[in-house]
Design an enzyme around this catalytic site. Structure first.
Site, PDB file in Angstrom:
ATOM      1  N   ARG A  47      -0.219  18.054   7.728  1.00 56.19           N
ATOM      2  CA  ARG A  47      -0.790  17.077   6.774  1.00 56.19           C
ATOM      3  C   ARG A  47       0.230  16.780   5.675  1.00 56.19           C
ATOM      4  O   ARG A  47       0.367  15.653   5.218  1.00 56.19           O
ATOM      5  CB  ARG A  47      -2.106  17.612   6.190  1.00 56.19           C
ATOM      6  CG  ARG A  47      -2.635  16.808   5.011  1.00 56.19           C
ATOM      7  CD  ARG A  47      -4.128  16.964   4.798  1.00 56.19           C
ATOM      8  NE  ARG A  47      -4.597  18.328   4.827  1.00 56.19           N
ATOM      9  CZ  ARG A  47      -4.439  19.229   3.836  1.00 56.19           C
ATOM     10  NH1 ARG A  47      -3.806  18.890   2.737  1.00 56.19           N
ATOM     11  NH2 ARG A  47      -4.901  20.456   3.961  1.00 56.19           N
ATOM     12  N   TYR A  99      -8.004 -10.136   1.843  1.00 56.81           N
ATOM     13  CA  TYR A  99      -8.578  -9.638   3.105  1.00 56.81           C
ATOM     14  C   TYR A  99      -9.946  -9.031   2.798  1.00 56.81           C
ATOM     15  O   TYR A  99     -10.074  -8.215   1.885  1.00 56.81           O
ATOM     16  CB  TYR A  99      -7.622  -8.612   3.727  1.00 56.81           C
ATOM     17  CG  TYR A  99      -8.248  -7.792   4.816  1.00 56.81           C
ATOM     18  CD1 TYR A  99      -8.776  -8.401   5.954  1.00 56.81           C
ATOM     19  CD2 TYR A  99      -8.334  -6.405   4.719  1.00 56.81           C
ATOM     20  CE1 TYR A  99      -9.374  -7.644   6.951  1.00 56.81           C
ATOM     21  CE2 TYR A  99      -8.925  -5.640   5.713  1.00 56.81           C
ATOM     22  CZ  TYR A  99      -9.448  -6.275   6.823  1.00 56.81           C
ATOM     23  OH  TYR A  99     -10.051  -5.533   7.798  1.00 56.81           O
ATOM     24  N   ASP A 171       0.471  -6.778  -0.038  1.00 58.45           N
ATOM     25  CA  ASP A 171       0.045  -6.452   1.322  1.00 58.45           C
ATOM     26  C   ASP A 171       0.974  -7.216   2.269  1.00 58.45           C
ATOM     27  O   ASP A 171       0.902  -8.442   2.373  1.00 58.45           O
ATOM     28  CB  ASP A 171      -1.420  -6.862   1.524  1.00 58.45           C
ATOM     29  CG  ASP A 171      -1.951  -6.459   2.900  1.00 58.45           C
ATOM     30  OD1 ASP A 171      -1.148  -6.377   3.851  1.00 58.45           O
ATOM     31  OD2 ASP A 171      -3.166  -6.248   3.029  1.00 58.45           O
ATOM     32  N   LYS A 196      -1.207  -4.021  13.099  1.00 61.59           N
ATOM     33  CA  LYS A 196      -0.971  -5.426  13.456  1.00 61.59           C
ATOM     34  C   LYS A 196       0.431  -5.604  14.068  1.00 61.59           C
ATOM     35  O   LYS A 196       0.680  -5.096  15.132  1.00 61.59           O
ATOM     36  CB  LYS A 196      -1.180  -6.302  12.226  1.00 61.59           C
ATOM     37  CG  LYS A 196      -2.441  -5.946  11.419  1.00 61.59           C
ATOM     38  CD  LYS A 196      -3.713  -6.075  12.224  1.00 61.59           C
ATOM     39  CE  LYS A 196      -4.914  -5.770  11.326  1.00 61.59           C
ATOM     40  NZ  LYS A 196      -6.164  -5.629  12.032  1.00 61.59           N
TER      41      LYS A 196
HETATM   42  N1  PLP Z   1      -4.612  -5.874   5.288  1.00 59.99           N
HETATM   43  C1  PLP Z   1      -4.695  -6.970   6.054  1.00 59.99           C
HETATM   44  C2  PLP Z   1      -4.024  -8.228   5.605  1.00 59.99           C
HETATM   45  C3  PLP Z   1      -5.403  -6.938   7.257  1.00 59.99           C
HETATM   46  O1  PLP Z   1      -5.467  -8.046   8.018  1.00 59.99           O
HETATM   47  C4  PLP Z   1      -6.033  -5.726   7.647  1.00 59.99           C
HETATM   48  C5  PLP Z   1      -6.832  -5.646   8.897  1.00 59.99           C
HETATM   49  O2  PLP Z   1      -7.210  -6.642   9.484  1.00 59.99           O
HETATM   50  C6  PLP Z   1      -5.926  -4.610   6.817  1.00 59.99           C
HETATM   51  C7  PLP Z   1      -5.205  -4.704   5.649  1.00 59.99           C
HETATM   52  C8  PLP Z   1      -6.613  -3.306   7.176  1.00 59.99           C
HETATM   53  O3  PLP Z   1      -5.941  -2.635   8.181  1.00 59.99           O
HETATM   54  P1  PLP Z   1      -6.606  -1.624   9.236  1.00 59.99           P
HETATM   55  O4  PLP Z   1      -7.538  -2.424  10.084  1.00 59.99           O
HETATM   56  O5  PLP Z   1      -5.432  -1.041   9.947  1.00 59.99           O
HETATM   57  O6  PLP Z   1      -7.371  -0.587   8.443  1.00 59.99           O
END
Ligand code: PLP
Length: 375
Positions: A47, A99, A171, A196
């Site tokens: 961890r 998001y 982000d 992604k």
């Molecule tokens: N940030 C963005 C722009 C996203 O599109 C997503 C998921 O769709 C996330 C964060 C969250 O990621 P995760 O689904 O890996 O938890």
């Protein structure tokens, strides 16, 4: 050196023991102590630190131009680690069309705990100034935004945030360091859903936070959340993420050029009311995007004339696109976004979001054209 070159070689330093170019996956949770009580190899408990995870963290930090990286079990775990470094009473600014998972995290977890949140249109420099309050600690940027592809000037927001003593967090999920390097533009942290484009094959869930300065207060809090709360990226996911990094440049080159072609096709189509894609010269974010992104990305959205039912009918008629949420994989996805997002949502009911994959561009153009044709 170009980021594509660095990405192609990410984490490929030969294994010290065997010379293997593909890194070993270290599943061990615990590591041996010396007779004197020290940990001579630098690892104590998984961890706290894991060699495979460290390889991925070092590679992503290098690509982003940061000096620290903490990898998490998902993008949301990474996001939560950033906000959990704040204190009750602190104030944060987030984009209006952030998001929806981030909005939900703030509403369900952090606002009840005492965080104060203002949603602002960060793509409009005039509104940002009014959003700051005494106690603003963080400005969260998503550019292009999800799902309206609004573009925010990162350097402008980072400068304003710093003037107010706040951190600027970007982000970078939709762009990855191949398309945009927020730290070069003044950001303090870059957050990723590794799920992604970095993973790239819709088969690994992961997240990461890269810090401009590994020993900054804001990144140290993220590192502490990783170790103390324990939502770490597992070794196999770290290995898959490393493998994803190596093809990221080539995938995005193809995906972005196809996205540009699809956006142009949609922009001239009589059944389409609007196209959101910063690669179109008519897009309001085009100039800023051209300045801060190396390519305009592989995500786009469009609004279908006739409202929600018409949009649903188009999504229902595709044959090559897959109707599914998420993005960044090899397969092209189409999604009626408003019905997927947590309610209430600002997303227009006639909007479809597209994640462009690696199929032949002509097949994708033809598929959208047949789906948009009158029936
Ligand atoms: N940030 C963005 C722009 C996203 O599109 C997503 C998921 O769709 C996330 C964060 C969250 O990621 P995760 O689904 O890996 O938890």
């Amino acid at each position: 050196m170009h980021p594509e070159t660095r990405a192609a070689q990410a984490g490929t330093e030969p294994d010290a023991e065997t010379g293997a170019l593909s890194p070993p996956i270290h599943l061990a949770t615990t590591f041996e102590r010396d007779a004197d009580g020290s940990y001579p190899k630098g690892y104590m408990y998984s961890r706290d630190g894991n060699p495979t995870r460290h390889r991925f963290e070092a590679a992503l930090a290098d690509l982003e131009g940061g000096t620290g990286c903490a990898a998490f079990a998902s993008g949301m775990a990474a996001t939560a680690a950033v906000f959990s470094g704040l204190r009750p009473g602190d104030h944060v600014i987030v984009p209006q069309d952030v998001y929806h998972g981030v909005r939900r995290l703030l509403r369900e977890r952090f606002e009840p705990w005492g965080l104060r949140v203002t949603e602002a249109d960060l793509s409009d420099p005039r509104t940002l100034g009014d959003a700051f309050e005494p106690g603003t600690r963080l400005v969260w940027v998503e550019t292009p935004s999800n799902p309206l592809l609004r573009i925010t000037d990162i350097r402008f927001v980072a400068d304003r945030a710093h003037e107010h003593g706040a951190a600027c967090v970007v982000d970078g999920t939709w762009t990855t360091p191949i398309l945009q390097r927020p730290i070069d533009l003044g950001a303090d942290l870059v957050v990723h859903s590794v799920t992604k484009y970095i993973g790239g094959h819709s088969d690994v869930l992961g997240g990461a936070v890269v810090g401009r300065e590994a020993d900054s207060v804001v990144f140290s809090a993220v590192r502490s959340a990783q170790r103390v709360e324990g939502g770490v990226m597992d070794p196999f996911s770290a290995w898959l993420a490393l493998r994803g990094l190596r093809t990221l440049g080539a995938r995005l080159e193809r995906q972005c050029s196809t996205a540009q072609r699809l956006a142009s096709t949609l922009a001239g189509h009589p059944a389409v009311a609007a196209v959101h894609y910063p690669g179109l010269a008519s897009d309001p974010g085009h100039d800023v995007a051209a300045r801060q992104m190396s390519r305009p990305g592989a995500m786009l959205s469009f609004r279908v004339r006739g409202g929600e039912n018409a949009a649903m009918a188009v999504a229902g008629a595709v044959r090559i696109f897959t109707r599914a949420t998420s993005l960044g994989g090899t397969e092209s996805l189409i999604e009626h976004r408003a019905s997927v997002e947590a309610q209430p949502t600002r997303t227009p009911r006639d909007l479809l979001r597209v994640s462009v994959g690696l199929e032949h561009p002509e097949d994708l153009v033809a598929d959208l054209q047949q789906a948009l044709a009158p029936r």
